[in-house]
Write an enzyme that holds these catalytic residues in place. Structure first.
Site, PDB file in Angstrom:
ATOM      1  CG  ASP A  93      16.907 -73.547  -2.297  1.00  9.20           C
ATOM      2  OD1 ASP A  93      17.246 -74.842  -2.626  1.00  9.20           O
ATOM      3  OD2 ASP A  93      15.744 -73.153  -2.757  1.00  9.20           O
ATOM      4  CG  HIS A  94      18.174 -73.913  -6.419  1.00 15.31           C
ATOM      5  ND1 HIS A  94      18.451 -75.072  -7.210  1.00 15.31           N
ATOM      6  CD2 HIS A  94      17.006 -74.138  -5.804  1.00 15.31           C
ATOM      7  CE1 HIS A  94      17.181 -75.377  -7.384  1.00 15.31           C
ATOM      8  NE2 HIS A  94      16.589 -75.182  -6.167  1.00 15.31           N
ATOM      9  CG  HIS A 189      12.134 -74.413  -8.808  1.00 18.95           C
ATOM     10  ND1 HIS A 189      12.984 -74.979  -9.522  1.00 18.95           N
ATOM     11  CD2 HIS A 189      12.290 -74.915  -7.363  1.00 18.95           C
ATOM     12  CE1 HIS A 189      13.934 -75.451  -8.773  1.00 18.95           C
ATOM     13  NE2 HIS A 189      13.475 -75.567  -7.596  1.00 18.95           N
ATOM     14  N   GLY A 226      10.767 -78.264  -5.883  1.00 15.58           N
ATOM     15  CA  GLY A 226       9.734 -77.931  -6.628  1.00 15.58           C
ATOM     16  C   GLY A 226       8.451 -78.611  -6.144  1.00 15.58           C
TER      17      GLY A 226
HETATM   18  P1  13P Z   1       8.220 -74.647  -5.196  1.00 17.99           P
HETATM   19  O1  13P Z   1       8.456 -73.458  -6.051  1.00 17.99           O
HETATM   20  O2  13P Z   1       7.558 -75.772  -5.554  1.00 17.99           O
HETATM   21  O3  13P Z   1       8.082 -74.118  -3.627  1.00 17.99           O
HETATM   22  O4  13P Z   1       9.744 -75.127  -4.861  1.00 17.99           O
HETATM   23  C1  13P Z   1      10.830 -74.677  -4.106  1.00 17.99           C
HETATM   24  C2  13P Z   1      12.129 -75.227  -4.220  1.00 17.99           C
HETATM   25  O5  13P Z   1      12.296 -76.293  -4.759  1.00 17.99           O
HETATM   26  C3  13P Z   1      13.089 -74.749  -3.390  1.00 17.99           C
HETATM   27  O6  13P Z   1      14.501 -74.939  -3.845  1.00 17.99           O
HETATM   28  O1  G3H Z   2      14.006 -72.826  -5.797  1.00 23.57           O
HETATM   29  C1  G3H Z   2      13.974 -71.622  -5.829  1.00 23.57           C
HETATM   30  C2  G3H Z   2      13.355 -71.093  -4.422  1.00 23.57           C
HETATM   31  O2  G3H Z   2      12.020 -71.109  -4.584  1.00 23.57           O
HETATM   32  C3  G3H Z   2      14.122 -69.759  -4.208  1.00 23.57           C
HETATM   33  O3  G3H Z   2      13.475 -68.798  -5.027  1.00 23.57           O
HETATM   34  O4  G3H Z   2      15.688 -67.612  -5.923  1.00 23.57           O
HETATM   35  O5  G3H Z   2      13.393 -66.582  -5.791  1.00 23.57           O
HETATM   36  O6  G3H Z   2      14.474 -67.014  -3.610  1.00 23.57           O
HETATM   37  P1  G3H Z   2      14.343 -67.461  -5.181  1.00 23.57           P
HETATM   38 ZN    ZN Z   3      14.673 -75.723  -5.710  1.00 27.53          ZN
END
Ligand code: 13P
Ligand code: G3H
Ligand code: ZN
Length: 323
Positions: A93-94, A189, A226
């Site tokens: 993720d990201h 987010h 998000g």
């Molecule tokens: P939320 O913070 O809305 O749960 O979003 C999570 C997200 O986009 C993780 O990449």
């Molecule tokens: O998009 C962000 C996710 O909620 C992950 O959050 O980087 O704090 O693990 P984190």
């Molecule tokens: Zn995200």
């Protein structure tokens, strides 16, 4: 090099194809620890739902990349032993660098996100293309991002400049070769997604932008980040037992249901899991101050997560029974 195929994982290609045809979205749930992972797989086995196990770079640092691979392996073995055949992807993720994406692919991830949304368009294309070229050699799918998700601290969060510009998507997808695209249509987010004055309700997501994106790249898989709903019940429980979460707001479930029937094939949820866990742990601490066995507060938190993920699969993203 550990191939995700050896772990029994799948990439997101076929998952998204089925989700697009079936008008639902695959849930992407973040995890950082054992209880969260147990809850996700239990809920998805019980609801017969495909799932994307999502790991951020922060989660990778927290849990350790070697342990994470073994946790994913363990999850797959549990699923098989339960006689279930739910498809599971392990997704970064990201991801913010090429090197991080490569490292995840080498440690068994079946899908990666390269988030170049903070870069200029051309640089985002170039970075995403580089990741795609590497990932596709190993049949790993890649998610890119165009548009910046609004941040609550950001005074201009609702200005059009933050949303994805639909006129850029064709060129981005064509030049980068990406498999799916995260777009910005008004979500953000965390637990504070919208700044609301007393009496105001959450503004609708920009479905007009989504529709225009769909018109320009028909049949292409779109991702919604998000997407937590920031359930009032959990926020109230947290505050009742000593927490201080004020003026929170999330994306209403009806809007997510609507998005899931469109080209949105992946819906990301992390904060709702954090809230559910925190609410239950606070409840145990407040109602039973003598308790000091972590299983006695992490256990109820895990049970609550199972309930919440099942609800999401059945009533929000619509992935239940879609195996
Ligand atoms: P939320 O913070 O809305 O749960 O979003 C999570 C997200 O986009 C993780 O990449
Ligand atoms: O998009 C962000 C996710 O909620 C992950 O959050 O980087 O704090 O693990 P984190
Ligand atoms: Zn995200």
């Amino acid at each position: 090099m550990h191939s995700y195929k050896e772990l029994g994982l799948v990439n997101t290609r076929n998952m998204f194809k089925k989700a697009m045809a079936g008008k639902y979205a695959v849930p992407a749930y973040n995890f950082n620890n054992m209880e969260q992972l147990q809850a996700i797989i239990t809920a998805c086995i019980e609801t017969k739902s495909p799932v994307i196990l999502q790991v951020s770079s922060g989660a990778r640092k927290y849990a350790n990349q070697i342990l994470l691979r073994h946790m994913a392996m363990g999850a797959m073995e549990i699923i098989k032993t339960a006689g279930s055949n739910i498809p599971v992807a392990l997704h970064l993720d990201h991801g913010d660098t090429y090197e991080l994406c490569v490292s995840c692919i080498e440690s068994g991830f079946s899908s990666v996100m390269i988030d170049g949304s903070a870069h200029k368009f051309e640089d985002n294309v170039a970075l995403t293309k580089k990741v795609v070229e590497y990932a596709h050699k190993y049949d790993v799918t890649v998610e890119g991002e165009l548009g910046v998700l609004a941040g609550i601290e950001d005074e201009v969060s609702h200005e059009a400049s933050h949303y994805t510009h639909p006129e850029e998507v064709e060129e981005f997808v064509k030049k980068s070769g990406v498999d799916s695209l995260a777009i910005s249509i008004g979500t953000s987010h965390g637990a504070y997604k919208f700044k609301l004055k007393p009496g105001e309700s959450v503004p609708p997501l920009r479905f007009d932008i989504l529709e225009e994106v769909e018109r320009r790249i028909p049949g292409f898989s779109i991702v919604l980040h998000g997407a937590s709903s920031v359930t009032e019940e959990y926020v109230a429980l947290i505050n009742k037992y000593g927490g201080k979460l004020e003026n929170t707001a999330g994306v209403p479930e009806e809007q997510l249901r609507k998005a899931a029937t469109s080209a949105v094939c992946k819906i990301n949820i992390d904060s709702d899991g954090r809230l559910a866990m925190t609410a239950k742990i606070r409840e145990v601490f407040a109602t039973n101050p003598k308790e000091f066995d972590p299983r006695k507060y992490l256990g109820p938190a895990r049970d609550e997560l199972v309930k919440m993920y099942k609800h999401k699969n059945e009533h929000v993203v619509g992935s239940a029974g879609k195996v």
